[in-house]
Design a protein around this motif. Sequence first.
Motif, PDB file in Angstrom:
ATOM      1  N   ILE A   1      -0.979  -0.264  -5.564  1.00  6.95           N
ATOM      2  CA  ILE A   1      -0.755  -0.110  -7.005  1.00  6.95           C
ATOM      3  C   ILE A   1      -0.427  -1.449  -7.660  1.00  6.95           C
ATOM      4  O   ILE A   1      -1.036  -1.858  -8.629  1.00  6.95           O
TER       5      ILE A   1
ATOM      6  N   SER B   1      -0.672  -2.190 -11.506  1.00  3.23           N
ATOM      7  CA  SER B   1      -1.405  -1.144 -12.219  1.00  3.23           C
ATOM      8  C   SER B   1      -0.482  -0.385 -13.184  1.00  3.23           C
ATOM      9  O   SER B   1       0.747  -0.403 -13.050  1.00  3.23           O
TER      10      SER B   1
ATOM     11  N   PHE C   1      -1.689   9.514  -1.427  1.00  4.56           N
ATOM     12  CA  PHE C   1      -2.781   8.561  -1.600  1.00  4.56           C
ATOM     13  C   PHE C   1      -3.497   8.301  -0.282  1.00  4.56           C
ATOM     14  O   PHE C   1      -4.713   8.153  -0.245  1.00  4.56           O
TER      15      PHE C   1
ATOM     16  N   GLY D   1      -2.769   3.362   1.883  1.00  2.00           N
ATOM     17  CA  GLY D   1      -2.926   4.189   0.700  1.00  2.00           C
ATOM     18  C   GLY D   1      -3.443   3.386  -0.474  1.00  2.00           C
ATOM     19  O   GLY D   1      -4.433   2.669  -0.352  1.00  2.00           O
ATOM     20  N   TYR D   2      -2.722   3.449  -1.594  1.00  2.00           N
ATOM     21  CA  TYR D   2      -3.172   2.806  -2.833  1.00  2.00           C
ATOM     22  C   TYR D   2      -2.320   1.572  -3.096  1.00  2.00           C
ATOM     23  O   TYR D   2      -1.095   1.650  -3.165  1.00  2.00           O
TER      24      TYR D   2
ATOM     25  N   SER E   1       0.843  -1.193   0.000  1.00  2.00           N
ATOM     26  CA  SER E   1       0.000   0.000   0.000  1.00  2.00           C
ATOM     27  C   SER E   1       0.882   1.247   0.000  1.00  2.00           C
ATOM     28  O   SER E   1       1.670   1.460   0.931  1.00  2.00           O
TER      29      SER E   1
ATOM     30  N   MET F   1      -5.788  10.375 -10.422  1.00  2.00           N
ATOM     31  CA  MET F   1      -5.701  10.357  -8.963  1.00  2.00           C
ATOM     32  C   MET F   1      -5.099  11.657  -8.405  1.00  2.00           C
ATOM     33  O   MET F   1      -5.258  11.973  -7.236  1.00  2.00           O
TER      34      MET F   1
END
Length: 424
Positions: A383, A386, A364, A380-381, A276, A315
């Motif tokens: 990824i 991605s 994020f 957070g994100y 994350s 984002m």
Amino acid sequence: MNAITPAECQDLYYPGERNTDLQCFPTLTDNRFYVSLQSTNQGSTSTVVFNPDQGLSHMILTVTLPPPSGSVNYNGFAFPQNWLASMISTTALRIGGSSLFYFDGLQTFVDTLTDCEDSDKKLAVSQLSGGAILSPADYVSASNRTASLYIKLPFNSISALQATLPLPSDLLTSPIQVLITFNRFFDVAYWYGSNTPSDALLNIANLPTAFESAQVNFKKTTMQNSENLLSRRENMLTNAITYPLRYFAQTAFRSVINQAGGQGQQINVSGFRAGSIKYLDVYCRRLVGGSVVPGANCVFAPVKSARLLINGLVMYDSQSNTAMWSLCERKTPARFSTVALSASAGNTSADATAYSSPWLVIPFAQVCEDVAYKNVVAYGYAIQNSIINLQLTMETDGEYEVNVAPHYTASLMFTRNSAEYVFG
């Protein structure tokens, strides 16, 4: 109708249990331990070992350039501000039997500045990492030739208001190892002797090949009563303890863009690990002929606009207001004061021009900064695989090196006399 406010009653008049924290296990701190680096040579790697004892927190590297002597006279060369930060190629860390991770030297310098509580402290950190040495006469003073740098690692922080808990090395049986790799002096020093780059190579013998001295100073926290150590109270062969990290900074992704006609450029950012991501730091340096501008190693170029897309979803989008958005995410501006060097008239010395060196913060996770010795785990994100597209528009046209440093939610898990990273 009466409004009910969900809150815990706090006594704001008398001291009591709810408004007073008491240290359970009294400790003492000291910084009496010094370790000289195994090699002071340029381009070398030294391993600093901290044997299992008790809490480890701050580490400071102090180096001194050799004085002018013989062929090492520094003629035609000046060292820019933050020269010690520029001399660090990488640092690496292994905690007991954990995985070994490498961190870019410039990236950890930015993380140290990020952790500073105010701009005055940020300025002091920048100045102590090596003030500009502009002429051969300046090298005579030992104070000019000496610089100190905070060794930023995942578990420590230069912040006093948000100090981290000491790393409990008493739970380990193997040492903590920190590897420090130096750049070459020629990669950092600025040649002002003439306008011909080949002349700099011809006069490289004017530069030293090693520091006069280089040593690391530790700060340690020790229980006043060793019976309070966790390993004395619990069986750590069958139990485990989680040590939350404020963040874990992965080695920065690096790419090059060439902006012309004021048109922004796009890069595909890759190399993310599973986990994350709390935020990204983005910092750019101007290039000339594919190399960083001499005398401007720590000078970051301002980003006018930035846009980040994950799998096509926007984002982050800042149009001509990146500096203001970075202020929303940090207690101090995402910039620091430094200087860029240029040749003086007649090429007899170097001139220093003050410069504000900014970087970009792309968040994020929600901002969660707690007080000293406390932790907030914020995600957070994730990824992972991605597709990340970063579009940047610089203030001026030219070729730029773009660095993107991801900061992850992470913890250290201590058990069975060792430690390992766990990414959220």
